[in-house]
Scaffold this active site. Structure first.
Site, mmCIF file in Angstrom:
data_model
loop_
_atom_site.group_PDB
_atom_site.id
_atom_site.type_symbol
_atom_site.label_atom_id
_atom_site.label_comp_id
_atom_site.label_asym_id
_atom_site.label_seq_id
_atom_site.Cartn_x
_atom_site.Cartn_y
_atom_site.Cartn_z
ATOM 1 N N GLY A 55 0.787 -1.369 0.067
ATOM 2 C CA GLY A 55 0.118 -0.195 -0.076
ATOM 3 C C GLY A 55 0.734 1.187 -0.001
ATOM 4 N N CYS A 83 5.334 -6.143 1.579
ATOM 5 C CA CYS A 83 5.438 -4.610 1.644
ATOM 6 C C CYS A 83 4.938 -3.936 2.818
ATOM 7 C CB CYS A 83 5.530 -4.142 0.262
ATOM 8 S SG CYS A 83 6.238 -2.397 0.022
ATOM 9 N N TYR A 84 4.043 -3.049 2.626
ATOM 10 C CA TYR A 84 3.131 -2.505 3.566
ATOM 11 C C TYR A 84 2.655 -3.319 4.579
ATOM 12 C CZ TYR A 84 -0.102 0.594 6.112
ATOM 13 O OH TYR A 84 -0.771 1.256 7.099
ATOM 14 N N HIS A 170 8.072 -7.485 -3.831
ATOM 15 C CA HIS A 170 6.820 -7.790 -4.436
ATOM 16 C C HIS A 170 6.875 -9.116 -5.169
ATOM 17 C CE1 HIS A 170 4.592 -4.266 -3.383
ATOM 18 N NE2 HIS A 170 5.476 -3.646 -3.602
ATOM 19 N N GLU A 172 4.438 -10.673 -6.435
ATOM 20 C CA GLU A 172 3.659 -10.977 -7.356
ATOM 21 C C GLU A 172 3.835 -10.245 -8.803
ATOM 22 O OE1 GLU A 172 3.421 -9.091 -4.893
ATOM 23 O OE2 GLU A 172 2.468 -7.148 -4.876
ATOM 24 N N SER A 225 -22.898 -9.123 -26.909
ATOM 25 C CA SER A 225 -22.278 -8.036 -27.565
ATOM 26 C C SER A 225 -21.088 -8.467 -28.776
ATOM 27 C CB SER A 225 -21.421 -7.157 -26.467
ATOM 28 O OG SER A 225 -20.227 -8.078 -26.055
ATOM 29 N N GLY A 226 -20.896 -9.748 -28.802
ATOM 30 C CA GLY A 226 -19.818 -10.065 -29.703
ATOM 31 C C GLY A 226 -18.585 -10.324 -28.950
ATOM 32 N N GLY A 227 -18.537 -10.118 -27.735
ATOM 33 C CA GLY A 227 -17.227 -9.860 -27.078
ATOM 34 C C GLY A 227 -17.190 -11.223 -26.240
ATOM 35 N N VAL A 228 -16.041 -11.593 -25.463
ATOM 36 C CA VAL A 228 -15.790 -12.642 -24.766
ATOM 37 C C VAL A 228 -16.765 -12.766 -23.691
ATOM 38 C CG1 VAL A 228 -14.068 -13.671 -23.383
ATOM 39 C CG2 VAL A 228 -13.377 -12.278 -25.265
ATOM 40 N N ASP A 229 -16.750 -11.720 -22.773
ATOM 41 C CA ASP A 229 -17.544 -12.158 -21.395
ATOM 42 C C ASP A 229 -19.022 -12.322 -21.817
ATOM 43 O OD1 ASP A 229 -15.222 -11.162 -20.616
ATOM 44 O OD2 ASP A 229 -15.795 -8.867 -20.148
ATOM 45 N N SER A 230 -19.704 -11.497 -22.640
ATOM 46 C CA SER A 230 -21.113 -11.952 -22.816
ATOM 47 C C SER A 230 -21.284 -13.461 -23.453
ATOM 48 C CB SER A 230 -22.014 -10.882 -23.503
ATOM 49 O OG SER A 230 -21.483 -10.587 -24.863
ATOM 50 N N LYS A 370 -10.542 -12.021 -16.326
ATOM 51 C CA LYS A 370 -10.442 -11.950 -17.879
ATOM 52 C C LYS A 370 -9.736 -13.184 -18.373
ATOM 53 C CE LYS A 370 -11.775 -9.480 -21.517
ATOM 54 N NZ LYS A 370 -13.098 -8.790 -21.775
#
Ligand code: XMP
Length: 514
Positions: A55, A83-84, A170, A172, A225-230, A370
């Site tokens: 943080g 870290c923090y 870090h 990560e 929508s034509g996208g990945v998520d929907s 995602k």
């Protein structure tokens, strides 16, 4: 089924989501919660381990984020401070933390100290790590010992008996090349996780959940929508409720060239979705007539979308549920250290839809990032042309045509954009960029074609690399590629005589031009 859970308490680090992704990549489910989550709520989750994120604060500042004083005795699980998180636990357990003369930022060489530690199990004596801190631990809390150093900084400490571990760097970030192994050691050696989070299992459980909540006579609608998520959300829900789900795919006249027809075909023929295609282009052009302001464009498109969708859903009858492809980053209650964030662009194009239609929400992806959605999509048999597709904004080409929108401008931009995307595929670099598109500028300039002077439009090409769209860098596309796209656009598209490449990162720019 109750999964093993790692809880990440967020102290406002820009890397908190990355910690979560690194944990989930190892097959362990985790959640991010704000640092001030009540202790009873933390213990009720029964975590297998708790990670305290980094943080921006200094632990001795008056408003520095703190944990409840009983935290360390009440948590019945190993703790890893990063870290923090390290400085906080060192201070809370009566060690000491001091500001450094200067902020240490960047690469450092970590040297392990003698003695065995599970956190660094099977790792070399010297490790490259990424530091970003002002303060550091100067006196260890009682019962702790130091397990690593970078020069004169205490870089890792632990109290094995109390199962508390902490690192100043870090693990990560990708600049700590063996960070993944360190996190893996924490998860599997220290927290004794088994790794029970897999995409196949997620699908099976989610399908069960949807079946359990949707009544036998309820109908479900989903906006595609034509996208990945929907698409992934729709295919998953169809597994659960079959043809009781109707998908609605609206052509707002602002999609890429050929996208409406091609995607609709794919939905019907490859994915066998129960989908209705609605071509409402003319209605959208009508509400966009003479609208120039970007936010007004978004609002007009959002409102029209709700009208069209509502009218179509009303034809079905008995609809009780709406499927949305909401992802985890949208729902994390993240710590805003700068107060309420200002709206730079309103991205929630269809906010208000469930309320207006009085529908309950099904959000099967709300726990996922995602990249996890892509994996789930792959297991659901969704083809790469959808899974690898670049993100595309809801208001579509309207925010890529500066100034007012006309069907002619849309067509012109679609043609230029198609060349750009086609060449990205031809050069096999489509997947190297996060997003790429053409923008039609309200600028005319002088050119020469054959023996004639021209005075025509300018197209900007935008291509960025990014991991989440929050920050982005302009893509270093090869010159011969740019040359090819530029010469194809100016020779094949009448009305465009100049092509420029956008070399602005985000911040200070945004990805879209409006
Ligand atoms: P910006 O332009 O804010 O974009 O840097 C970040 C990401 O969000 C997408 N974007 C939108 N998506 N509705 C959407 O669904 C919108 O109004 C919208 N505006 C931007 C953009 O394409 C990029 O991926």
């Amino acid at each position: 089924m109750q999964h093993e859970l790692i809880l990440i308490l967020d102290f406002g680090s820009q890397y908190t989501q990355l910690i979560a992704r690194r944990v989930r990549e190892q097959g362990v489910y985790c959640e991010i919660a704000p640092f001030h989550l009540a202790l009873e709520k933390i213990t009720a989750k029964n975590p297998k381990g708790v990670i305290l994120s980094g943080g921006p604060n200094s632990v001795y500042e008056t408003d520095a984020p703190q944990l409840s004083k009983d935290f360390y005795t009440q948590i019945n699980a190993p703790i890893l401070g990063i870290c923090y998180g390290m400085q906080l636990l060192a201070k809370d357990l009566r060690g000491a933390v001091s500001p450094s003369d200067k902020r240490e930022y960047g690469h450092a060489k970590l040297k392990r100290l003698s003695g065995k530690t599970e956190l660094f199990k099977d790792l070399p004596e010297i490790l490259d790590v990424w530091m970003s801190h002002g303060d550091h631990v100067t006196s260890l809390p009682e019962g702790f010992h130091q397990t690593a150093t970078t020069g004169d900084v205490v870089t890792a400490i632990e109290n094995k008996e109390k199962r508390i571990y902490a690192v100043q760097f870090h693990p990560e970030v990708s600049h700590t090349p063996l960070g993944k192994e360190i996190l893996r050691n924490f998860l599997f050696e220290i927290c004794a996780c088994k790794g029970d989070w897999t995409s196949k299992q997620f699908i099976a459980e989610e399908v069960e959940k949807v079946r359990a909540i949707v009544g036998e006579n309820d109908n479900v609608v989903c906006g595609l929508s034509g996208g990945v998520d929907s698409t992934v959300a729709a295919v998953l829900v169809q597994e659960a409720v079959g043809m009781r789900q109707t998908c609605i795919f609206v052509n707002n006249g602002l999609l890429r060239a050929g996208e409406f027809e091609e995607t609709l075909k794919l939905y019907q023929e490859k994915l066998h979705l129960n989908v209705v295609g609605v071509d409402a282009s003319a209605d959208f052009y009508t509400v966009l007539k003479d609208v120039v302001d970007p936010e007004l464009k978004r609002k007009a498109i959002g409102a029209k979308f709700i009208d069209v969708f509502d009218a179509e859903a009303n034809k079905i009858g008995g609809v009780k549920w709406l499927v949305q492809g909401t992802l985890y980053p949208d729902v994390i209650e993240s710590v805003s250290l700068h107060g309420a964030s200002v709206t730079i662009k309103s991205h929630h194009n269809v906010g208000g839809l469930p309320e207006k239609m009085n529908l309950k929400l099904i959000e099967p992806l709300r726990e996922l990032f995602k990249d996890e959605v892509r994996l789930i999509g792959k297991d659901l048999g969704i083809p790469p042309e959808i899974l690898e597709r670049h993100p595309f904004p809801g208001p579509g080409l309207a925010v890529r045509i500066l100034g007012d929108i006309t069907p002619e401008k849309v067509e012109l931009l679609q043609k230029c954009d198609r060349i750009f995307i086609e060449e990205l595929h031809n050069f096999e670099i489509y997947n190297d960029v996060w997003q790429a598109f053409a923008v039609l500028l309200p600028v005319q300039s002088v050119g020469v074609m054959g023996d004639f002077r021209t005075y025509e439009k300018t197209v900007a090409l935008r291509a960025v690399t990014s991991t989440d769209g929050m920050t982005a860098d302009w893509a270093r596309l090869p010159f011969d590629f740019l040359q090819k796209v530029s010469s194809r656009i100016t020779s094949e598209i009448r009305g465009v005589n100049r092509v420029v490449y956008d070399i602005t990162s985000k911040p200070p720019g945004t990805i879209e031009w409006e």
